[in-house]
Design a protein around this motif. Sequence first.
Motif, mmCIF file in Angstrom:
data_model
loop_
_atom_site.group_PDB
_atom_site.id
_atom_site.type_symbol
_atom_site.label_atom_id
_atom_site.label_comp_id
_atom_site.label_asym_id
_atom_site.label_seq_id
_atom_site.Cartn_x
_atom_site.Cartn_y
_atom_site.Cartn_z
ATOM 1 N N UNK A 1 91.728 -41.075 -10.504
ATOM 2 C CA UNK A 1 92.290 -40.703 -11.807
ATOM 3 C C UNK A 1 93.645 -41.366 -12.030
ATOM 4 N N UNK A 2 94.457 -41.486 -10.977
ATOM 5 C CA UNK A 2 95.760 -42.125 -11.114
ATOM 6 C C UNK A 2 95.599 -43.592 -11.508
ATOM 7 N N UNK A 3 94.645 -44.275 -10.861
ATOM 8 C CA UNK A 3 94.402 -45.665 -11.216
ATOM 9 C C UNK A 3 93.905 -45.817 -12.638
ATOM 10 N N UNK A 4 93.034 -44.904 -13.076
ATOM 11 C CA UNK A 4 92.492 -44.988 -14.432
ATOM 12 C C UNK A 4 93.566 -44.693 -15.471
ATOM 13 N N UNK A 5 94.437 -43.722 -15.205
ATOM 14 C CA UNK A 5 95.523 -43.432 -16.141
ATOM 15 C C UNK A 5 96.453 -44.639 -16.261
ATOM 16 N N UNK A 6 96.694 -45.320 -15.141
ATOM 17 C CA UNK A 6 97.520 -46.511 -15.178
ATOM 18 C C UNK A 6 96.892 -47.623 -16.005
ATOM 19 N N UNK A 7 95.580 -47.834 -15.853
ATOM 20 C CA UNK A 7 94.906 -48.863 -16.636
ATOM 21 C C UNK A 7 94.916 -48.540 -18.124
ATOM 22 N N UNK A 8 94.802 -47.259 -18.456
ATOM 23 C CA UNK A 8 94.782 -46.860 -19.868
ATOM 24 C C UNK A 8 96.189 -46.776 -20.456
ATOM 25 N N UNK A 9 97.212 -46.651 -19.590
ATOM 26 C CA UNK A 9 98.570 -46.481 -20.084
ATOM 27 C C UNK A 9 98.809 -45.120 -20.695
ATOM 28 N N UNK A 10 98.150 -44.078 -20.140
ATOM 29 C CA UNK A 10 98.293 -42.715 -20.657
ATOM 30 C C UNK A 10 98.765 -41.803 -19.528
ATOM 31 N N UNK A 11 99.280 -40.615 -19.857
ATOM 32 C CA UNK A 11 99.723 -39.701 -18.799
ATOM 33 C C UNK A 11 98.557 -39.233 -17.926
ATOM 34 N N UNK A 12 98.899 -38.884 -16.691
ATOM 35 C CA UNK A 12 97.964 -38.218 -15.789
ATOM 36 C C UNK A 12 98.390 -36.756 -15.686
ATOM 37 N N UNK A 13 97.483 -35.867 -16.017
ATOM 38 C CA UNK A 13 97.757 -34.436 -15.908
ATOM 39 C C UNK A 13 96.935 -33.875 -14.756
ATOM 40 N N UNK A 14 97.621 -33.320 -13.774
ATOM 41 C CA UNK A 14 96.967 -32.757 -12.596
ATOM 42 C C UNK A 14 96.889 -31.247 -12.787
ATOM 43 N N UNK A 15 95.671 -30.718 -12.758
ATOM 44 C CA UNK A 15 95.457 -29.302 -13.058
ATOM 45 C C UNK A 15 94.803 -28.620 -11.867
ATOM 46 N N UNK A 16 95.346 -27.471 -11.490
ATOM 47 C CA UNK A 16 94.750 -26.636 -10.456
ATOM 48 C C UNK A 16 94.391 -25.290 -11.077
ATOM 49 N N UNK B 1 88.770 -27.902 -20.286
ATOM 50 C CA UNK B 1 89.863 -28.872 -20.289
ATOM 51 C C UNK B 1 89.464 -30.170 -20.983
ATOM 52 N N UNK B 2 88.161 -30.423 -21.094
ATOM 53 C CA UNK B 2 87.710 -31.651 -21.723
ATOM 54 C C UNK B 2 88.178 -31.795 -23.159
ATOM 55 N N UNK B 3 88.402 -30.674 -23.851
ATOM 56 C CA UNK B 3 88.871 -30.728 -25.232
ATOM 57 C C UNK B 3 90.304 -31.239 -25.333
ATOM 58 N N UNK B 4 91.024 -31.261 -24.211
ATOM 59 C CA UNK B 4 92.419 -31.688 -24.201
ATOM 60 C C UNK B 4 92.603 -33.051 -23.536
ATOM 61 N N UNK B 5 91.511 -33.713 -23.161
ATOM 62 C CA UNK B 5 91.611 -34.905 -22.324
ATOM 63 C C UNK B 5 90.853 -36.081 -22.916
ATOM 64 N N UNK B 6 91.349 -37.281 -22.596
ATOM 65 C CA UNK B 6 90.557 -38.483 -22.855
ATOM 66 C C UNK B 6 89.464 -38.617 -21.822
ATOM 67 N N UNK B 7 89.705 -38.043 -20.638
ATOM 68 C CA UNK B 7 88.782 -38.151 -19.517
ATOM 69 C C UNK B 7 89.097 -37.036 -18.544
ATOM 70 N N UNK B 8 88.062 -36.407 -17.995
ATOM 71 C CA UNK B 8 88.211 -35.351 -17.004
ATOM 72 C C UNK B 8 87.629 -35.854 -15.692
ATOM 73 N N UNK B 9 88.422 -35.815 -14.619
ATOM 74 C CA UNK B 9 88.024 -36.380 -13.328
ATOM 75 C C UNK B 9 88.065 -35.297 -12.265
ATOM 76 N N UNK B 10 87.040 -35.232 -11.435
ATOM 77 C CA UNK B 10 87.026 -34.293 -10.319
ATOM 78 C C UNK B 10 86.128 -34.823 -9.206
ATOM 79 N N UNK B 11 86.293 -34.249 -8.024
ATOM 80 C CA UNK B 11 85.474 -34.646 -6.889
ATOM 81 C C UNK B 11 84.102 -34.018 -6.960
#
Length: 310
Positions: A23-38, A101-111
């Motif tokens: 997700x960190x790499x993808x956020x960097x390629x898109x130039x958008x924030x990375x939001x880490x949610x627990x 959370x998908x309604x707030x994201x360009x992309x949702x990433x998880x293991x």
Amino acid sequence: MSTLPVIAAVDGSPDSDRALRWAAGEAGRRGVPLEVVHIWPYVTKMQPVTPDAVVPVSVPTENEDPVLNAARQLLESLPDGPPELRRRTIGGDPGHDLPELGAQAALLVLGSRGRGGFASLLLGSNGLACAARAASPVVVVPRPADETDEAAEERAEGAGGDGRPYGRIALGLAPSPEANAATGYAFEAAARSGAVLQVVSGYPEPVTLASAYEFVLPYERETAEFAASLKHEVSAHLAPHRERHPEVEVEVRVEPGDAAGQLVDASQAADLVVVARRRRRLTIGHHLGSVAHAVLLHSACPVAVVPDSD
């Protein structure tokens, strides 16, 4: 292009750490924030005076959450991080709240598996729920087969931190207007990373029963006509996307056989597999289509499940 963040769902497990790197790499390629949610599970404890009553344990702040603190340390160790990092702890049920959370994201990433998964589990319930219900595309990052956590981490770090060594993206395509969202996602991903886009479209061989007691025989002429028609549909479907992204190199593979099996085979030498959600429209609940479900279970690389176009 969306300016919404890439959201990575974490729980402190090795699988969520792997997804966080991706997700960190993808956020960097898109130039958008990375939001880490627990998602902090809704834990309860008994009150000593009234045994039947329960009260919720308080949800920690972002700075008090040990899972988010570990995620921050992991991200700080990567050579290239996202342009902006946000962190959030939410009290609730992961199976219910993660898809929202998908309604707030360009992309949702998880293991593919979290702390609750047992060793032989191929896909956790949270990954399946997000892929079936989230409003945004969902990427599920699998654990490499027969690989220890340490070896997988070394492999990811050696591939730039997000496990993309092949320069190839595979798109499973059954041409239709509803598939435009998945096709567009695949082209944009290939354009961002400079990857070759491999389009995979499978079809069953036509068969004819001569009688109830004779062999089932495939007819070469019918097969050839069916394949030619499908290739024409695939070409017509891809045309506007190719026009928008002329820089993307496209390989088209239209072959007889199970589409899910062909995509799983393609995943062995791909950085990402993209499939449309193709929900079965049942009256109760949300269910993935059979191809998306099978690819999520068996893919060797991350899988992006993209909701159908309206």
